[in-house]
Design a protein around this motif. Structure first.
Motif, short mmCIF file in Angstrom:
data_model
loop_
_atom_site.label_atom_id
_atom_site.label_comp_id
_atom_site.label_asym_id
_atom_site.label_seq_id
_atom_site.Cartn_x
_atom_site.Cartn_y
_atom_site.Cartn_z
N SER A 356 100.20 67.78 -58.30
CA SER A 356 100.63 68.99 -57.58
C SER A 356 101.84 68.76 -56.69
N ILE A 357 102.10 67.51 -56.30
CA ILE A 357 103.20 67.30 -55.35
C ILE A 357 104.55 67.05 -56.02
N ARG A 358 104.56 66.82 -57.33
CA ARG A 358 105.81 66.59 -58.08
C ARG A 358 106.74 65.65 -57.30
N PRO A 359 106.32 64.42 -57.11
CA PRO A 359 107.04 63.53 -56.18
C PRO A 359 108.37 63.03 -56.71
N PHE A 360 109.30 62.88 -55.77
CA PHE A 360 110.54 62.17 -56.05
C PHE A 360 110.51 60.91 -55.20
N ILE A 361 110.33 59.79 -55.85
CA ILE A 361 110.15 58.53 -55.11
C ILE A 361 111.47 57.77 -55.08
N ASN A 362 112.01 57.65 -53.90
CA ASN A 362 113.28 56.95 -53.70
C ASN A 362 113.15 56.08 -52.46
N PRO A 363 112.87 54.79 -52.62
CA PRO A 363 112.64 53.92 -51.46
C PRO A 363 113.79 53.94 -50.46
N LEU A 364 113.42 53.91 -49.18
CA LEU A 364 114.42 53.94 -48.11
C LEU A 364 115.19 52.63 -48.07
N ASN A 365 116.51 52.75 -47.90
CA ASN A 365 117.37 51.58 -47.76
C ASN A 365 118.51 51.90 -46.81
N ASN A 366 118.87 50.94 -45.97
CA ASN A 366 120.07 51.09 -45.15
C ASN A 366 121.31 50.59 -45.88
N PHE A 367 121.09 49.78 -46.93
CA PHE A 367 122.20 49.17 -47.66
C PHE A 367 121.94 49.26 -49.15
N GLN A 368 122.98 49.03 -49.93
CA GLN A 368 122.86 49.03 -51.38
C GLN A 368 121.98 47.86 -51.83
N VAL A 369 121.30 48.06 -52.96
CA VAL A 369 120.50 46.99 -53.54
C VAL A 369 121.37 45.77 -53.82
N ASN A 370 120.87 44.59 -53.49
CA ASN A 370 121.54 43.29 -53.68
C ASN A 370 122.64 43.03 -52.64
N ASP A 371 122.88 43.96 -51.73
CA ASP A 371 123.77 43.69 -50.61
C ASP A 371 123.09 42.65 -49.72
N VAL A 372 123.84 41.66 -49.23
CA VAL A 372 123.23 40.61 -48.40
C VAL A 372 122.58 41.21 -47.17
N ASN A 373 123.14 42.32 -46.66
CA ASN A 373 122.55 42.96 -45.48
C ASN A 373 121.18 43.55 -45.78
N GLU A 374 120.95 43.93 -47.04
CA GLU A 374 119.63 44.43 -47.41
C GLU A 374 118.58 43.33 -47.26
N ILE A 375 118.97 42.08 -47.57
CA ILE A 375 118.05 40.96 -47.42
C ILE A 375 117.65 40.79 -45.96
N TRP A 376 118.65 40.81 -45.06
CA TRP A 376 118.34 40.67 -43.63
C TRP A 376 117.49 41.86 -43.17
N ASP A 377 117.78 43.03 -43.72
CA ASP A 377 117.05 44.24 -43.33
C ASP A 377 115.57 44.11 -43.65
N LYS A 378 115.26 43.63 -44.85
CA LYS A 378 113.86 43.50 -45.25
C LYS A 378 113.18 42.34 -44.53
N LYS A 379 113.91 41.26 -44.32
CA LYS A 379 113.33 40.11 -43.62
C LYS A 379 113.04 40.42 -42.15
#
Length: 424
Positions: A356-379
């Motif tokens: 019923s919710i017809r979800p659009f799943i798009n994980p939150l990110n502050n940076f592009q995937v594989n950007d080194v800053n994304e690594i620091w963000d998750k860590k």
């Protein structure tokens, strides 16, 4: 007003992150374990523990919570002794913020506060919940926080900045579970007793985990984009190239189908020989990662419908808010392909289980995937979010001082019940 920047300490089961809130990243990242010698002396810090193979290596955390309050003070003193470019600073001069899991107990909160005020003698203290820090760092007050850490995987719904504690749950199918499966596989192929041949058993296990298993996990294993049928031989489903992982003693660990199989246990733990229990609908945390998240959402849906059975639109909108603000974080989330697999799984399962919710799943990110800053963000996003919250202490228009911080004077005057209500 406090002229000194707050200090932020984020104790994780694997590593402790610490630094001044005014910094862009934590300046100290060290193993949360400690070692203790025959004379009872406690040693903290990676290089310091490595230098004493005769010591026993001990843990401070269990299920993401501090349990060894007799020795956690050594972890925190290590921060103050090394935070300022290796020079010691006085805890009395700096506000302190620490993080906690959503399921932290009343007794733990009170004990932690007692230690920081009575032993460290900090002037002002805050204990902030990790999921709120993580979402705040993403600029959100609503979301579903999936924190895939070393000792636990937690799923935390947050609505309007309030953690929905009743539906917060955690499982043990995280990084340590995968490490145990790696160790089990290695023991079946090579003699690990000669890899680290000096030291106590706990020291050897610590070195295996820190220097070998983690490297093996990163360099040798992959996550399949789609669910794997583990009831059939994997070599019938995939083409594998034999790989060899070289140990420090020049032995080789051969690996073929286990390249995919071991990390698949995150999603299908019941196929592992180390699985403690079969999956159950009634127990969301007995399921693998994707079904664990969906079970949490399904329980949320059932609760919302029971509260307001005539307003399905409101229920669907709340669920949509969660899945459209999905935050996948934690050290294990950095494994290559995990976010892609989890997003695909959740999209497929959501349409079937929550149509019923017809979800659009798009994980939150502050940076592009594989950007080194994304690594620091998750860590470090828990530490970063806690730092941003801590800096509000000197904002006269902020509610931080009234709502999040306790002064030493308040602690002495109002006691334990006040502390618990403040950090509830």
């Amino acid at each position: 007003m406090y002229t000194s920047p707050p200090i932020v300490i984020d104790n994780g089961s694997d590593t402790t992150k610490a630094g001044f809130a005014s910094e862009d990243l934590p300046s100290l990242v060290f193993n949360t374990n400690y070692s203790v010698g025959a004379d009872g002396k406690v040693i903290v810090g990676d290089e310091e523990i490595d230098a004493h193979p005769e010591n026993e290596v001990m843990t401070l955390m269990d299920n993401g919570l501090i349990y060894d309050f007799d020795n956690i003070i050594h972890n925190w003193r290590y921060v103050y002794d090394n935070l300022n470019n290796g020079y010691s600073i006085d805890p009395k001069d700096y506000p302190l913020t620490m993080t906690e899991q959503s399921w932290n107990t009343k007794q733990n909160k009170i004990k932690q506060t007692q230690i920081v005020f009575e032993e460290l003698e900090v002037p002002i203290f805050s204990l902030v919940k990790k999921p709120l820090c993580q979402l705040y760092h993403m600029g959100r007050s609503n979301g579903l926080v999936v924190d895939i850490g070393s000792s636990t995987v937690s799923v935390t719904p947050v609505l309007d900045g309030i953690i929905q504690s009743k539906f917060t749950s955690y499982s043990k199918f995280g990084g340590d579970y995968i490490d145990a499966n790696i160790l089990n596989y290695m023991n079946s192929t090579v003699d690990l007793s000669t890899v680290v041949d000096q030291g106590t058993e706990s020291y050897k296990n610590y070195q295996l985990s820190k220097k070998i298993i983690k490297e093996f996990k990163i360099s040798m294993l992959n996550i399949a984009e789609d669910p794997i049928n583990l009831s059939l031989p994997l070599e019938q489903q995939f083409q594998f190239t034999l790989k060899n992982f070289q140990l420090p003693n020049k032995q080789y660990v051969p690996i073929k189908q286990h390249q995919l199989e071991i990390l698949e246990y995150l999603f299908q733990p019941n196929f592992s020989k180390l699985s403690p229990q079969p999956p159950s609908i009634e127990k969301p945390n007995s399921n693998g990662l994707s079904h664990f998240i969906i079970s949490t959402l399904k329980n949320l849906e059932s609760h919302l419908i029971s509260e307001d059975p005539n307003n399905t639109n409101k229920t669907n909108e709340i669920l949509r808010t969660y899945v459209s603000n999905l935050l996948i974080t934690g050290n294990v989330s950095l494994l290559s392909g995990l976010t892609t697999r989890l997003t695909k799984d959740l999209s497929s399962l959501s349409y079937r289980i929550l149509p019923s919710i017809r979800p659009f799943i798009n994980p939150l990110n502050n940076f592009q995937v594989n950007d080194v800053n994304e690594i620091w963000d998750k860590k470090f996003n828990t530490w970063l979010g806690a730092s941003n919250l801590s800096l509000m202490i000197n904002d006269s228009k902020s509610v931080a001082m009234d709502n999040w911080f306790v002064t030493k004077e308040d602690y002495k005057e109002f006691g334990e019940d006040y502390i618990y209500e403040k950090f509830k």
